[in-house]
Motif scaffolding. Sequence first.
Motif, mmCIF file in Angstrom:
data_model
loop_
_atom_site.group_PDB
_atom_site.id
_atom_site.type_symbol
_atom_site.label_atom_id
_atom_site.label_comp_id
_atom_site.label_asym_id
_atom_site.label_seq_id
_atom_site.Cartn_x
_atom_site.Cartn_y
_atom_site.Cartn_z
ATOM 1 N N GLU A 138 16.426 0.158 -22.685
ATOM 2 C CA GLU A 138 17.098 1.452 -22.806
ATOM 3 C C GLU A 138 18.535 1.430 -22.295
ATOM 4 O O GLU A 138 19.331 2.307 -22.654
ATOM 5 N N VAL A 139 18.867 0.453 -21.456
ATOM 6 C CA VAL A 139 20.182 0.474 -20.808
ATOM 7 C C VAL A 139 21.007 -0.789 -21.056
ATOM 8 O O VAL A 139 22.157 -0.866 -20.626
ATOM 9 N N LEU A 140 20.446 -1.780 -21.732
ATOM 10 C CA LEU A 140 21.189 -2.996 -22.085
ATOM 11 C C LEU A 140 21.684 -2.894 -23.523
ATOM 12 O O LEU A 140 20.962 -2.399 -24.393
ATOM 13 N N ASP A 141 22.883 -3.383 -23.785
ATOM 14 C CA ASP A 141 23.363 -3.370 -25.164
ATOM 15 C C ASP A 141 22.591 -4.399 -25.989
ATOM 16 O O ASP A 141 22.029 -5.367 -25.457
ATOM 17 N N ALA A 142 22.570 -4.189 -27.295
ATOM 18 C CA ALA A 142 21.743 -4.999 -28.192
ATOM 19 C C ALA A 142 22.120 -6.475 -28.152
ATOM 20 O O ALA A 142 21.249 -7.354 -28.206
#
Length: 290
Positions: A138-142
């Motif tokens: 939910e909080v890390l970029d792809a």
Amino acid sequence: MYSLVSAPVLGFDLTRLTGGSATAEVVLRGLRLQAADLPLLAERLPDEDARGPLWVEVESAARRMPSLKGLNKDDAAGSLALVERAPIGTVDALLTCLRYDVMAWTWSGTGRDAQQSEVAAAATALICDAAVASYLREVLDADTRRRLGAGWVAAMRKLPVGAPIDLGPHHYTVSALLDRLRSLRSNDLSRLMASADDARRNTGGWSPAVHSASWAAYLSDRVRTAAAAQMLLVQAVDTAAIPLADRAGGVWNMLSGAVQALVVRDLLDTSTAHRLLAPVVAALGPAWLG
């Protein structure tokens, strides 16, 4: 905070996280690893120049996870949503569980003298990369998630399928409950929620019963078995599409207690087994009990 002994706590957090099922899958695969698998995992670990910046992002992302520290007494709706989503544990707790519980068999020595071989340490690091990539979805970029998990994905394509997941002497009953959950219909879901509401209002004896089941798993050397069952439950609850609010509001605890009881059913007294299983039987019927 997280350990295999307290796998229901880890499961409670995973069932409320977007990447929880994927994290559960990493834990499940980790529980089934054998010594012959470690070199293949180790060779897929990126070098430190590649991993270093990714873990800087992990540290930053971990600080953005929902936390009860953000509760606002003037925002009741927002506070409720936060309580439903905020994990009990942390990234550090997850890493500790993976390194020292899931991969406990790769360590030699005790206490401060305990150490892993270079291959085992690299394999463990790869597992940790994959687990945090999904745990922090939910909080890390792809792009960071993809790069963290790439080595694990590549290794899984090469790794032998391995032994099936062992759910202990009551394997078929545990599996039957999980299958029943995966095929829930809308009326089943309504009964499950109603039973969880009733269980939440009548909590007497539930905590001691769960403690007894967890203690029985420990004494009978079924800790890893019970943990695997809890991770499978995370995935079954996702498949059933049980709403987040209901997972947080009592459904997870009810189902988790039943699964824990089933793993050690032969070791529990009748009243303890009944306390943990009765709410689920009331909701889903007794057919899955066999």
